[in-house]
Design a protein around this motif. Structure first.
Motif, PDB file in Angstrom:
ATOM      1  N   LEU A 180       0.151  10.223  -2.434  1.00 26.60           N
ATOM      2  CA  LEU A 180      -0.600  10.283  -1.176  1.00 26.60           C
ATOM      3  C   LEU A 180       0.319  10.058   0.020  1.00 26.60           C
ATOM      4  O   LEU A 180      -0.100  10.206   1.158  1.00 26.60           O
ATOM      5  CB  LEU A 180      -1.701   9.207  -1.162  1.00 26.60           C
ATOM      6  CG  LEU A 180      -2.806   9.404  -2.197  1.00 26.60           C
ATOM      7  CD1 LEU A 180      -3.614   8.128  -2.381  1.00 26.60           C
ATOM      8  CD2 LEU A 180      -3.713  10.554  -1.782  1.00 26.60           C
ATOM      9  N   GLU A 181       1.549   9.651  -0.266  1.00 30.10           N
ATOM     10  CA  GLU A 181       2.507   9.358   0.804  1.00 30.10           C
ATOM     11  C   GLU A 181       3.765  10.172   0.550  1.00 30.10           C
ATOM     12  O   GLU A 181       4.323  10.123  -0.549  1.00 30.10           O
ATOM     13  CB  GLU A 181       2.847   7.859   0.752  1.00 30.10           C
ATOM     14  CG  GLU A 181       3.727   7.369   1.860  1.00 30.10           C
ATOM     15  CD  GLU A 181       2.960   7.222   3.158  1.00 30.10           C
ATOM     16  OE1 GLU A 181       1.921   6.545   3.179  1.00 30.10           O
ATOM     17  OE2 GLU A 181       3.414   7.820   4.168  1.00 30.10           O
ATOM     18  N   THR A 201      -1.374  14.867  -5.800  1.00 27.55           N
ATOM     19  CA  THR A 201      -2.141  13.732  -6.325  1.00 27.55           C
ATOM     20  C   THR A 201      -3.038  14.130  -7.499  1.00 27.55           C
ATOM     21  O   THR A 201      -3.069  13.439  -8.519  1.00 27.55           O
ATOM     22  CB  THR A 201      -3.003  13.155  -5.185  1.00 27.55           C
ATOM     23  OG1 THR A 201      -2.119  12.754  -4.145  1.00 27.55           O
ATOM     24  CG2 THR A 201      -3.804  11.962  -5.637  1.00 27.55           C
ATOM     25  N   THR A 207       0.832  -1.202   0.000  1.00 20.53           N
ATOM     26  CA  THR A 207       0.000   0.000   0.000  1.00 20.53           C
ATOM     27  C   THR A 207       0.868   1.254   0.000  1.00 20.53           C
ATOM     28  O   THR A 207       0.562   2.237  -0.687  1.00 20.53           O
ATOM     29  CB  THR A 207      -0.943   0.001   1.225  1.00 20.53           C
ATOM     30  OG1 THR A 207      -1.838  -1.099   1.071  1.00 20.53           O
ATOM     31  CG2 THR A 207      -1.732   1.286   1.336  1.00 20.53           C
ATOM     32  N   ARG A 255       0.637   4.283  -2.588  1.00 22.58           N
ATOM     33  CA  ARG A 255       0.398   5.646  -2.106  1.00 22.58           C
ATOM     34  C   ARG A 255       1.520   6.587  -2.548  1.00 22.58           C
ATOM     35  O   ARG A 255       1.280   7.749  -2.872  1.00 22.58           O
ATOM     36  CB  ARG A 255       0.260   5.656  -0.579  1.00 22.58           C
ATOM     37  CG  ARG A 255      -1.073   5.057  -0.106  1.00 22.58           C
ATOM     38  CD  ARG A 255      -1.107   4.921   1.412  1.00 22.58           C
ATOM     39  NE  ARG A 255      -0.822   6.181   2.093  1.00 22.58           N
ATOM     40  CZ  ARG A 255      -1.717   7.123   2.331  1.00 22.58           C
ATOM     41  NH1 ARG A 255      -2.969   6.946   1.958  1.00 22.58           N
ATOM     42  NH2 ARG A 255      -1.374   8.241   2.949  1.00 22.58           N
TER      43      ARG A 255
END
Ligand code: ATP
Length: 368
Positions: free
Chosen positions: A75-76, A95, A66, A70
């Protein structure tokens, strides 16, 4: 770790308003490091997908699947490394400017919106006119076989239908990349298989480069062009399903992909010695004591061979898997024809065929 995203994970770059369907994009994660402290996260993670390819990220819980997705979606936050889409460095783009559609495990539909309105959402954000939004949402729902469900709310849809809506919502903006994070794991077995086949059909038809996270090896092997097997934030091996199954490059992969009997043996002069037989090696390891990985289908029952007693036998449709305890106490699983019925307590003899095997030196980390 699963995440949900709200508002829905339909994102499209302002810079790509006219993406060519079917042409696909190259996507590359280059040397990504994400250190959460304590060793977890991503450790120098690199992976490249070719245009239109579906890559499954497969690995045990907590291996970083994950986090990799991400990081790709932006998102990370990552400590270092680069994300490239079609050769352009998008690492600093938020994003919503990476042109990526995402579907997560949990049905992240807005409960107060209909299926159609959920699908339209990303277009509304982009200020597309109501008539055009409606047309494109209907088209996307048609793509996933839900053209008659435009006006239904989430609670009026089954789990499988909700994931189809989530898929339509991710595709409606025609993103360059599709990310699917365990999209099927909340569904029951039959719906899972149907939907995975449909996802694959759709993905191939649209030619959209896709990353699919799963911890289910059968799912990964069934759906992907290539599978990236991960362990502890790193890639152990990337290959076609067949390569991973037939030529695992580490005992971790041999153990994780497909079923293997792990037996004590020795490597001598470039071959595995096990049960008094010499078997060719898939990849070379040092001479010495070794764990040897023997697939159940590379064992068979015969007139002579390794003597033992049947413990259990399971009918699996086209074949059976029978567990046998050898006279020296070793347990082996044999895969054989469903017509050859074995009962607990039967005395049997097992023969090894001469397929190449994977071996790992016993003195190095056991399952590495
Ligand atoms: P699963 O199959 O269980 O979803 P995964 O392979 O997707 O697992 P990740 O969710 O990517 O694994 O997590 C990788 C590792 O990083 C885990 O050990 C996890 O505990 C850790 N981790 C993830 N997010 C964070 C965070 N925000 N803070 C601290 N540690 C984190």
């Amino acid at each position: 770790m699963m995440v949900t995203l709200s508002p829905p994970a339909v994102v499209r770059s302002d810079t790509h308003t006219q993406h060519d369907r079917g042409s696909g994009s190259t996507v590359e994660l280059r040397n990504i490091v994400r250190d959460f402290g304590g060793g977890a996260g991503l450790a120098d993670f690199s992976l490249r997908a070719e245009p239109g390819e579906l890559i499954a990220l497969l690995g045990p819980s907590g291996c970083g699947k994950t986090t990799a997705l991400r990081a790709l979606a932006g998102l990370e936050r990552v400590d270092s490394g680069t994300v490239l889409i079609d050769g352009a460095d998008v690492s600093d783009r938020p994003t919503n400017r990476r042109d990526i559609g995402v579907v997560f495990q949990s049905y992240s539909l807005f409960p107060h919106l209909t299926a159609g309105q959920n699908v339209e959402f990303g277009l509304r954000m982009r200020k597309v006119t109501p008539a055009e939004r409606h047309r494109r949402a209907a088209q996307a729902l048609d793509l996933v076989g839900l053209d008659h469900h435009f006006g239904r709310y989430a609670h009026q849809l089954s789990g499988g239908q909700q994931q189809r809506v989530a898929l339509a919502r991710a595709l409606v903006t025609q993103p360059r990349v599709l990310l699917l994070d365990e999209p099927l794991s909340a569904l029951d077995a039959k719906v899972r298989v149907n939907l995975r086949e449909e996802i694959r059909r759709l993905q191939t038809e649209l030619g959209i480069t896709t990353f699919f996270v799963t911890h289910d090896q059968e799912e990964a092997l069934a759906i992907a062009d290539r599978v990236a097997v991960m362990q502890s934030g790193r890639i152990e091996q990337v290959g076609t399903p067949e390569e991973l199954y037939r030529q695992p490059q580490s005992s971790f992969v041999a153990n994780f992909v497909g079923l293997s009997n792990v037996v004590v043996g020795e490597v001598l002069g470039g071959a595995a010695q096990v049960f008094g037989r010499e078997l060719p090696l898939i990849s070379q390891v040092e001479d010495g004591p070794a764990q040897v990985y023997v697939r159940p289908e590379n064992l068979s029952f015969g007139e002579d061979g390794l003597a033992g007693t049947v413990l259990t036998s399971s009918f699996l449709g086209a074949h059976r898997r029978t567990r046998v305890r050898l006279n020296d106490g070793t347990e082996l699983v044999v895969q054989h024809s469903a017509r050859d019925i074995k009962e607990p307590g039967d005395h049997v003899c097992i023969a090894l065929n001469s397929e190449p095997v994977m071996a790992g030196n016993s003195h190095t980390k056991g399952k590495s």
